[in-house]
Design an enzyme around this catalytic site. Structure first.
Site, PDB file in Angstrom:
ATOM      1  CG  PHE A  30     -27.456  38.922  39.015  1.00 36.83           C
ATOM      2  CD1 PHE A  30     -26.103  38.620  38.948  1.00 36.83           C
ATOM      3  CD2 PHE A  30     -28.374  37.893  38.813  1.00 36.83           C
ATOM      4  CE1 PHE A  30     -25.671  37.328  38.687  1.00 36.83           C
ATOM      5  CE2 PHE A  30     -27.950  36.598  38.543  1.00 36.83           C
ATOM      6  CZ  PHE A  30     -26.587  36.314  38.487  1.00 36.83           C
ATOM      7  CG  ASN A  41     -23.336  37.744  45.706  1.00 35.19           C
ATOM      8  OD1 ASN A  41     -23.124  37.360  46.854  1.00 35.19           O
ATOM      9  ND2 ASN A  41     -22.365  38.036  44.854  1.00 35.19           N
ATOM     10  CB  THR A  42     -29.408  35.918  42.770  1.00 35.04           C
ATOM     11  OG1 THR A  42     -28.921  37.128  42.165  1.00 35.04           O
ATOM     12  CG2 THR A  42     -30.900  35.807  42.511  1.00 35.04           C
ATOM     13  CE  LYS A  72     -18.536  32.983  35.962  1.00 32.76           C
ATOM     14  NZ  LYS A  72     -18.203  34.408  35.749  1.00 32.76           N
TER      15      LYS A  72
END
Length: 345
Positions: A120, A185-186, A225
């Site tokens: 992000f 990825n977080t 999502k």
């Protein structure tokens, strides 16, 4: 137009000789320069037409751009000009953040795939909104989705606060808002897909949206999502929460953590989300299950692994109402957009 679109295949070897993220930045900058010039703008412009309706929105065609390609909303007009029926930008977080250390994007050409662990990376909500307000895409009849997430430094227990800030910020400027709870990825972000966590988040967003509806005098569709790495029970739980919390649609799916399809390839063991054709079958399974659980009328946007018109059609046949492209665009170029529209005709 056809000649210019097909020249991407000639430029691709040079682009692929560069670091993947640098090539990404160069391509977007070049596309914007071409769009800013009136002559090349008209030569690059495309309007493949297959009008449809999604969440009450009138689309020129059901082929959209997935979030992630333009995280800061800096290239909306240039990307829309390529022929998309709708464009989604972000993910944006309340505060700007650098994302994960570079290198963080890797090509797996044999499978036409990518692995990314961007994290992000974006300039923050204020800069994002300023870019969106400068764009002309919506004024020209284009449909714009704005994708929101949480900052990496925000504890998962306080994630709802970030999503509420994001929703309030983007709401006046969006045709629909995407709540991204599925990036790998977080840290801990995907935990928000759990029943209790998702129910609490959606309830808070539902209440905030009612307040914003009254303030704006219009209702903006909100979609969620989700990940491809969900089992049937997890998909069913998510499906059971969408309509009670007045969610208007679902995007299936984000990138995968699975590596079976690329095992042994260079970069296959890099951390991050895998996108491209290896995600296609996983996405189809989630779409199909969602359609079974949600019935015929609930909007589903299919994304993940579309590198040909045939795969776009398979998404629709599995139950999607519209599709989005990302990795396929990097490997095939803008010609893929028209190919998908024609396949869906």
């Amino acid at each position: 137009m056809s000649f210019l679109f097909n020249t991407y295949s000639l430029a691709r070897p040079a682009l692929f000789s560069l670091d993947a993220e640098k090539a990404h930045e160069l391509t977007l900058a070049s596309l914007k320069k071409a769009y800013d010039c009136q002559l090349t703008r008209s030569l690059l412009g495309a309007r493949p037409s297959k009008p449809c309706t999604l969440m009450g929105l009138s689309l020129r065609n059901p082929v959209g751009l997935a979030a992630g390609l333009d995280k800061n909303g800096e290239y909306i007009d240039a990307l829309g000009n390529l022929g998309f029926g709708f464009v989604e930008v972000g993910t944006v977080t309340p505060k700007g953040q650098p994302g994960n250390p570079r290198p963080r994007m890797f090509r797996l050409p044999r499978e036409q795939a990518l692995i990314n662990r961007m994290g992000f990376n974006n300039h923050g909500l204020d800069a994002f909104i300023a870019n969106v307000k400068r764009s002309q895409w919506r004024a020209q009849g284009g449909i714009l989705g704005l994708n929101i997430g949480k900052n990496a430094a925000t504890p998962i227990e306080q994630a709802t606060d970030d999503y509420l800030l994001g929703l309030e910020g983007v709401y006046p400027h969006a045709d629909y808002v995407t709540v991204n709870i599925s990036s790998p990825n977080t840290k801990n972000l995907r935990a928000l897909q759990g029943q209790d966590e998702l129910s609490a988040l959606l309830l808070a967003l539902q209440e905030k949206r009612k307040e914003l509806d009254d303030r704006q005098g219009r209702r903006v569709p909100m979609v969620v999502k989700i990940a491809p790495d969900l089992d049937i029970d997890q998909v069913d739980v998510i499906a059971s929460l969408l309509m009670p919390h007045e969610v208007d649609g679902v995007i299936a799916t984000n990138t995968t953590l699975a590596r079976e399809a690329v095992r042994g390839l260079p970069y296959a063991n890099e951390a991050g989300g895998l996108s491209g054709p290896p995600v296609h079958a996983l996405s189809l399974q989630v779409i199909s299950r969602l359609r079974q659980q949600l019935g015929d009328g609930f909007p589903i946007i299919g994304v993940g692994g579309i590198v040909s018109g045939r795969q776009a059609l398979e998404k629709i046949q599995a139950g999607a109402n519209a599709v989005q492209l990302y990795t396929g665009l990097i490997y095939r170029g803008p010609v893929l957009i028209n190919e998908c529209v024609q396949a869906l005709e």
